[in-house]
Motif scaffolding. Sequence first.
Motif, PDB file in Angstrom:
ATOM      1  N   ASP A 106     -18.164 -15.066  -3.817  1.00 34.80           N
ATOM      2  CA  ASP A 106     -18.626 -15.024  -5.257  1.00 34.80           C
ATOM      3  C   ASP A 106     -18.844 -13.387  -5.737  1.00 34.80           C
ATOM      4  N   GLY A 107     -18.406 -12.676  -4.836  1.00 29.55           N
ATOM      5  CA  GLY A 107     -18.679 -11.154  -4.977  1.00 29.55           C
ATOM      6  C   GLY A 107     -19.791 -10.750  -4.484  1.00 29.55           C
ATOM      7  N   GLY A 108     -19.733  -9.673  -3.867  1.00 29.58           N
ATOM      8  CA  GLY A 108     -20.921  -8.942  -3.127  1.00 29.58           C
ATOM      9  C   GLY A 108     -20.886  -9.088  -1.524  1.00 29.58           C
ATOM     10  N   GLY A 109     -19.782  -9.720  -1.121  1.00 28.78           N
ATOM     11  CA  GLY A 109     -19.218  -9.486   0.347  1.00 28.78           C
ATOM     12  C   GLY A 109     -20.163 -10.058   1.135  1.00 28.78           C
ATOM     13  N   LEU A 110     -19.987 -10.019   2.643  1.00 31.14           N
ATOM     14  CA  LEU A 110     -20.575 -10.950   3.643  1.00 31.14           C
ATOM     15  C   LEU A 110     -21.342  -9.705   4.419  1.00 31.14           C
ATOM     16  N   ALA A 111     -20.834  -8.810   5.221  1.00 32.81           N
ATOM     17  CA  ALA A 111     -21.728  -7.742   5.680  1.00 32.81           C
ATOM     18  C   ALA A 111     -22.515  -7.089   4.777  1.00 32.81           C
ATOM     19  N   THR A 112     -22.246  -7.005   3.679  1.00 30.87           N
ATOM     20  CA  THR A 112     -23.006  -6.383   2.224  1.00 30.87           C
ATOM     21  C   THR A 112     -24.285  -7.224   2.547  1.00 30.87           C
ATOM     22  N   ARG A 113     -24.341  -8.296   2.316  1.00 37.20           N
ATOM     23  CA  ARG A 113     -25.750  -9.164   2.131  1.00 37.20           C
ATOM     24  C   ARG A 113     -26.577  -9.433   3.366  1.00 37.20           C
ATOM     25  N   HIS A 114     -25.886  -8.857   4.472  1.00 36.78           N
ATOM     26  CA  HIS A 114     -26.516  -9.224   5.686  1.00 36.78           C
ATOM     27  C   HIS A 114     -27.107  -7.702   6.370  1.00 36.78           C
ATOM     28  N   SER A 115     -26.881  -6.826   5.379  1.00 42.12           N
ATOM     29  CA  SER A 115     -27.517  -5.271   5.527  1.00 42.12           C
ATOM     30  C   SER A 115     -28.844  -4.967   5.417  1.00 42.12           C
ATOM     31  N   PHE A 116     -29.430  -4.049   6.245  1.00 43.24           N
ATOM     32  CA  PHE A 116     -30.671  -3.584   5.775  1.00 43.24           C
ATOM     33  C   PHE A 116     -30.894  -2.488   4.674  1.00 43.24           C
ATOM     34  N   ALA A 117     -29.630  -2.122   4.438  1.00 41.28           N
ATOM     35  CA  ALA A 117     -29.434  -1.271   3.073  1.00 41.28           C
ATOM     36  C   ALA A 117     -30.179  -0.177   2.961  1.00 41.28           C
ATOM     37  N   TRP A 118     -30.195   0.486   4.125  1.00 37.18           N
ATOM     38  CA  TRP A 118     -31.009   1.851   4.204  1.00 37.18           C
ATOM     39  C   TRP A 118     -29.867   2.908   3.974  1.00 37.18           C
ATOM     40  N   ILE A 119     -30.190   3.772   3.043  1.00 38.77           N
ATOM     41  CA  ILE A 119     -29.273   4.940   2.481  1.00 38.77           C
ATOM     42  C   ILE A 119     -29.894   6.184   3.352  1.00 38.77           C
ATOM     43  N   ASN A 120     -28.883   6.612   4.250  1.00 39.16           N
ATOM     44  CA  ASN A 120     -29.511   7.728   5.229  1.00 39.16           C
ATOM     45  C   ASN A 120     -28.502   8.647   5.945  1.00 39.16           C
ATOM     46  N   ALA A 152     -14.713  -7.694  -1.900  1.00 37.79           N
ATOM     47  CA  ALA A 152     -15.747  -7.343  -2.914  1.00 37.79           C
ATOM     48  C   ALA A 152     -17.255  -6.982  -2.459  1.00 37.79           C
ATOM     49  N   GLY A 153     -17.313  -6.534  -1.161  1.00 37.13           N
ATOM     50  CA  GLY A 153     -18.551  -6.011  -0.558  1.00 37.13           C
ATOM     51  C   GLY A 153     -18.709  -4.486  -1.418  1.00 37.13           C
ATOM     52  N   ILE A 154     -19.966  -3.952  -0.860  1.00 41.80           N
ATOM     53  CA  ILE A 154     -20.298  -2.712  -1.521  1.00 41.80           C
ATOM     54  C   ILE A 154     -19.248  -1.535  -1.409  1.00 41.80           C
ATOM     55  N   VAL A 155     -18.429  -1.691  -0.145  1.00 40.43           N
ATOM     56  CA  VAL A 155     -17.312  -0.478  -0.178  1.00 40.43           C
ATOM     57  C   VAL A 155     -16.111  -1.162  -1.084  1.00 40.43           C
ATOM     58  N   GLY A 156     -15.703  -2.363  -1.112  1.00 38.62           N
ATOM     59  CA  GLY A 156     -14.624  -2.680  -1.832  1.00 38.62           C
ATOM     60  C   GLY A 156     -15.113  -2.551  -3.399  1.00 38.62           C
ATOM     61  N   ALA A 157     -16.137  -2.830  -3.667  1.00 37.20           N
ATOM     62  CA  ALA A 157     -16.571  -2.629  -5.196  1.00 37.20           C
ATOM     63  C   ALA A 157     -16.600  -1.349  -5.625  1.00 37.20           C
ATOM     64  N   SER A 158     -16.972  -0.360  -4.508  1.00 35.31           N
ATOM     65  CA  SER A 158     -16.869   0.978  -4.904  1.00 35.31           C
ATOM     66  C   SER A 158     -15.574   1.596  -5.173  1.00 35.31           C
ATOM     67  N   VAL A 159     -14.888   1.202  -4.355  1.00 35.92           N
ATOM     68  CA  VAL A 159     -13.258   1.639  -4.146  1.00 35.92           C
ATOM     69  C   VAL A 159     -12.852   0.965  -5.672  1.00 35.92           C
ATOM     70  N   ALA A 160     -13.155  -0.112  -6.081  1.00 30.27           N
ATOM     71  CA  ALA A 160     -12.399  -0.616  -7.077  1.00 30.27           C
ATOM     72  C   ALA A 160     -13.052   0.034  -8.493  1.00 30.27           C
ATOM     73  N   TRP A 161     -14.006   0.377  -8.298  1.00 25.93           N
ATOM     74  CA  TRP A 161     -14.880   0.994  -9.492  1.00 25.93           C
ATOM     75  C   TRP A 161     -14.255   2.618  -9.790  1.00 25.93           C
ATOM     76  N   HIS A 162     -14.078   3.209  -8.606  1.00 28.74           N
ATOM     77  CA  HIS A 162     -13.672   4.560  -8.906  1.00 28.74           C
ATOM     78  C   HIS A 162     -11.981   4.616  -9.196  1.00 28.74           C
ATOM     79  N   LEU A 163     -11.405   3.477  -8.667  1.00 27.35           N
ATOM     80  CA  LEU A 163      -9.991   3.457  -9.107  1.00 27.35           C
ATOM     81  C   LEU A 163      -9.890   3.091 -10.624  1.00 27.35           C
ATOM     82  N   ALA A 164     -10.761   2.042 -11.134  1.00 26.93           N
ATOM     83  CA  ALA A 164     -10.611   1.897 -12.545  1.00 26.93           C
ATOM     84  C   ALA A 164     -10.804   2.807 -13.387  1.00 26.93           C
ATOM     85  N   LYS A 165     -12.001   3.511 -13.015  1.00 25.05           N
ATOM     86  CA  LYS A 165     -12.514   4.796 -13.847  1.00 25.05           C
ATOM     87  C   LYS A 165     -11.098   6.008 -13.776  1.00 25.05           C
ATOM     88  N   ALA A 166     -10.475   5.891 -12.850  1.00 27.56           N
ATOM     89  CA  ALA A 166      -9.321   6.896 -12.492  1.00 27.56           C
ATOM     90  C   ALA A 166      -7.939   6.360 -13.387  1.00 27.56           C
TER      91      ALA A 166
END
Length: 359
Positions: free
Chosen positions: A35-49, A10-24
């Motif tokens: 508790d939701g939010g993942g491990l690698a996700t919470r340790h990311s610099f979080a730069w969209i580029n 349930a990191g950012i990739v899993g959350a995105s996959v889940a949302w797109h599947l539910a939408k479909a």
Amino acid sequence: MGKTVLVVGAGIVGASVAWHLAKAGCKVTVVDTGDGGGLATRHSFAWINANWGNPEFYFHFRRRSMAGWRRLEREVPDVSVNWCGGLTWDISAEDFDTFEAEHTRWGYGMRRVDSAGAQRIEPGLKTPPDRALFVAEEGMVEPVEAARAMLAATAAAGGTLLTGTRIAALSARDGKVTGAVTADGDTILADETVIAAGTATQGMLETIGVRLGMITSPGLIMHSTVASQRLLNGMVFAPQCNVRQTREGRLIAGSDFAGADPKGEEDRMARELLARIKALVRGAEDLDVGFVTVGHRPTPADGFPAIGRPPGVEGLYVTVMHSGVTLAPIVGELAAREIVEGLRDPDLAPYDPGRPELG
């Protein structure tokens, strides 16, 4: 009724996959050890580029995902990107012109600025660089908040989130994955199982004899105490100190955007980063180290994402990559399309989990 899909992670990739599947229209269950939010996700610099010397095919894939973030902002309540732009001079003198020309040729909104221009973009810089590159279309996001917003949207669409639940093994029969078994011995059945488990991906796949070569290098990010004012407008990539300010007001920094391996010297590295910030940013003098995170980057062995179905196994889909924050929207969109409609986007061709480099 759509397919029943289990998403592991349930990191950012899993959350995105889940949302797109539910939408479909899929019936989605998301399982996460935390508790939701993942491990690698919470340790990311979080730069969209789409920056930093990627080959052209990967540049365009990342650029496509940047547009996907703008779509997610429209679709999902509480997903909010700060499209603040990034100011970069962490480039050697001999590479600067080539780097700029290449990205400009590919259509990136990259603009060269002098010292005065850099100061206008970031007034808080104590000593602006003589030359830098500014990309206004880059953004930053608070990654755990974004992941949880997509998980909430998944739940609102009828999905289920199982937190504090560890998957012990995948279950398979006659060459088809049928779901997974939890550490408590419970079986979760699914028509399709998506692995978005970051560094745990390799071990999980090995429970059914699937090999996926990965490297998992550590990276340290220093989080300062909370500043009382806005010190930076956007992201700053200076030599040996990449820094941004969070919505909460902390300055977070790594020696590069992914963070470097602390090699057991977390305190020393964090103090060095703080010293560099104080020398770089006006108003940071009174800040201290708030806390430190050391994340492990879930990177396939050749450095590029693995997205798709491993060969010889039905009912299984893999999504593992470094740069998960940038790529989450496009991975969720294209994975859901392939799982639901059986249509594989041509842009996914370089990221086949069965490519020889990952064997």
